[in-house]
Motif scaffolding. Structure first.
Motif, PDB file in Angstrom:
ATOM      1  N   ASP A  10       0.983  -1.369  -0.079  1.00  0.00           N
ATOM      2  CA  ASP A  10       0.124  -0.216  -0.011  1.00  0.00           C
ATOM      3  C   ASP A  10       0.865   1.301  -0.014  1.00  0.00           C
ATOM      4  N   MET A  11       1.938   1.387   0.961  1.00  0.00           N
ATOM      5  CA  MET A  11       2.891   2.489   0.805  1.00  0.00           C
ATOM      6  C   MET A  11       3.622   2.409  -0.485  1.00  0.00           C
ATOM      7  N   LYS A  12       3.824   1.545  -1.107  1.00  0.00           N
ATOM      8  CA  LYS A  12       4.751   1.664  -2.543  1.00  0.00           C
ATOM      9  C   LYS A  12       3.708   2.124  -3.405  1.00  0.00           C
ATOM     10  N   VAL A  13       2.261   1.741  -3.580  1.00  0.00           N
ATOM     11  CA  VAL A  13       1.392   2.211  -4.503  1.00  0.00           C
ATOM     12  C   VAL A  13       1.133   3.836  -4.254  1.00  0.00           C
ATOM     13  N   ALA A  14       0.901   3.981  -2.857  1.00  0.00           N
ATOM     14  CA  ALA A  14       0.864   5.581  -2.698  1.00  0.00           C
ATOM     15  C   ALA A  14       2.239   6.430  -3.390  1.00  0.00           C
ATOM     16  N   ASP A  15       3.320   5.813  -2.935  1.00  0.00           N
ATOM     17  CA  ASP A  15       4.471   6.558  -3.271  1.00  0.00           C
ATOM     18  C   ASP A  15       4.443   6.523  -4.904  1.00  0.00           C
ATOM     19  N   VAL A  16       4.050   5.615  -5.706  1.00  0.00           N
ATOM     20  CA  VAL A  16       4.134   5.681  -7.176  1.00  0.00           C
ATOM     21  C   VAL A  16       3.094   6.792  -7.599  1.00  0.00           C
ATOM     22  N   LYS A  17       1.988   6.788  -7.003  1.00  0.00           N
ATOM     23  CA  LYS A  17       1.086   8.025  -7.419  1.00  0.00           C
ATOM     24  C   LYS A  17       1.547   9.321  -7.392  1.00  0.00           C
ATOM     25  N   ALA A  18       2.459   9.435  -6.115  1.00  0.00           N
ATOM     26  CA  ALA A  18       2.912  10.548  -5.861  1.00  0.00           C
ATOM     27  C   ALA A  18       3.964  10.920  -6.715  1.00  0.00           C
ATOM     28  N   ALA A  19       4.842   9.913  -7.152  1.00  0.00           N
ATOM     29  CA  ALA A  19       5.745  10.230  -8.184  1.00  0.00           C
ATOM     30  C   ALA A  19       5.246  10.713  -9.447  1.00  0.00           C
ATOM     31  N   VAL A  20       3.947  10.251  -9.755  1.00  0.00           N
ATOM     32  CA  VAL A  20       3.600  10.577 -11.054  1.00  0.00           C
ATOM     33  C   VAL A  20       3.073  12.096 -11.124  1.00  0.00           C
ATOM     34  N   GLY A  21       2.751  12.479  -9.737  1.00  0.00           N
ATOM     35  CA  GLY A  21       2.172  14.017  -9.625  1.00  0.00           C
ATOM     36  C   GLY A  21       3.280  14.625  -9.772  1.00  0.00           C
ATOM     37  N   PHE A  22       4.444  14.215  -9.044  1.00  0.00           N
ATOM     38  CA  PHE A  22       5.929  15.027  -9.206  1.00  0.00           C
ATOM     39  C   PHE A  22       6.201  15.128 -10.611  1.00  0.00           C
ATOM     40  N   MET A  23       6.161  14.002 -11.470  1.00  0.00           N
ATOM     41  CA  MET A  23       6.677  14.082 -12.891  1.00  0.00           C
ATOM     42  C   MET A  23       5.924  14.833 -13.523  1.00  0.00           C
ATOM     43  N   LEU A  24       4.824  15.114 -13.551  1.00  0.00           N
ATOM     44  CA  LEU A  24       3.757  15.843 -14.526  1.00  0.00           C
ATOM     45  C   LEU A  24       3.985  17.447 -13.928  1.00  0.00           C
ATOM     46  N   ASP A  25       4.358  17.672 -12.630  1.00  0.00           N
ATOM     47  CA  ASP A  25       4.225  19.075 -12.297  1.00  0.00           C
ATOM     48  C   ASP A  25       5.793  19.606 -12.484  1.00  0.00           C
ATOM     49  N   THR A  26       6.704  18.758 -12.672  1.00  0.00           N
ATOM     50  CA  THR A  26       8.152  19.127 -12.533  1.00  0.00           C
ATOM     51  C   THR A  26       9.056  18.921 -14.320  1.00  0.00           C
ATOM     52  N   LEU A  27       8.732  17.951 -14.774  1.00  0.00           N
ATOM     53  CA  LEU A  27       9.535  17.362 -15.930  1.00  0.00           C
ATOM     54  C   LEU A  27       8.696  17.571 -17.154  1.00  0.00           C
ATOM     55  N   PRO A  28       9.493  17.844 -18.141  1.00  0.00           N
ATOM     56  CA  PRO A  28       8.869  17.881 -19.569  1.00  0.00           C
ATOM     57  C   PRO A  28       8.307  16.866 -20.041  1.00  0.00           C
ATOM     58  N   VAL A  29       7.132  16.527 -19.564  1.00  0.00           N
ATOM     59  CA  VAL A  29       6.343  15.238 -19.827  1.00  0.00           C
ATOM     60  C   VAL A  29       5.091  15.370 -20.479  1.00  0.00           C
TER      61      VAL A  29
END
Length: 275
Positions: A135-154
């Motif tokens: 459950d923690m890893k799934v939450a971390d993945v979802k947080a990583a998705v938000g970070f990537m969309l907010d900060t990287l040219p994606v």
């Protein structure tokens, strides 16, 4: 469930950190600038983001402009947006191990990519250290998705996940819960089903592991004491999570009963219903 020594966080002098340093060289701009054997270039950077109140340590990789651009999409300033891939590695791994190898190669071929230490691992925060919690890893993945969309040219329409070994389980779950994830790739999946678990730990050990895990969880809840178990054996007589020794996991010609394969799955688009 687990028995063995606690906490080891990644330091700047650690072997894993040295692997990262060898993959980049610092230009006069101060930005890590990399190139692969094909001459493709990209920039690498350390980053961090929040997941459920804990700091997550990450490495990001962005292709150089004009290098293997797989996307015709640009942002409002005309800068290219690349397909994005977040890589999640095997059980008990950190970002500088298998995930780094995939992320750098994908970036050199036109993907913005990212790897990170899940909570309680490596440079990321979280207690108890090295806790395997889906459950923690799934939450971390979802947080990583938000970070990537907010900060990287994606390109938000081309954001993907890559799961390796046990990481495939959390990639699959995250993709079913988060519509921002458009497709996933699964490599050498160790799928956490009862059948696979029984095959890995051996006859009669499956139920015993569950009983020991519950006892360890009760001890932690009541006393705050953590039991640790090695992932692989350092000697043949040692108890470990997997029935493998270090020689087994480093020998590329070993024979296994489990076939290694790669699957790429694209999520179906939701149809708009009219009445």
């Amino acid at each position: 469930m687990i028995r063995r020594p606690p906490r080891s966080t990644l330091s700047s002098s650690s072997a894993a950190s040295d692997v990262y340093k060898r993959q980049v060289s610092t230009q006069s701009t101060g930005k890590p600038h990399c190139s692969d054997m094909l001459g493709a270039t990209y920039t690498a950077a350390r980053a961090s983001f929040d997941s459920m109140g804990s700091m997550i340590a990450a490495l990001t990789f962005v292709p150089a402009p004009g290098m293997h651009n797989l996307s015709s999409t640009n942002d409002q300033q005309g800068n290219p947006l690349f397909p994005g891939v977040i890589v999640l590695g095997p059980v008990a791994s950190i970002k500088e191990q298998a995930p780094l190898q995939y992320a750098t190669r994908l970036c050199s071929r036109g993907f913005s990519s990212m790897v990170f230490d899940c909570r309680t691992y490596g440079e990321s925060e979280g207690e108890p250290r090295r806790r395997e919690d889906g459950d923690m890893k799934v939450a971390d993945v979802k947080a990583a998705v938000g970070f990537m969309l907010d900060t990287l040219p994606v390109d938000p329409n081309k954001l993907y996940l890559l799961g390796i070994c046990q990481g495939v389980n959390w990639v699959l779950r995250a993709a079913t819960l988060d519509d921002r994830i458009k497709a996933i790739s699964l490599v050498a999946g160790n799928y956490l089903t009862p059948e696979v678990s029984k095959m890995i730990v051996g006859p009669g050990q499956y139920e015993q592991r569950i009983t020991e895990s519950k006892a360890s969880q009760d001890k932690f809840d009541q006393e705050g004491q953590v039991d640790y178990l090695p992932v692989v054996k350092s000697n043949p007589d040692e108890e470990a999570l997997l029935g493998l020794s270090l020689i087994h996991i480093s020998e590329p010609t070993r024979l296994l009963s489990i076939s290694y394969a790669v699957f790429c799955l694209k999520k179906k688009k939701k149809k708009n219903r009219t009445t």
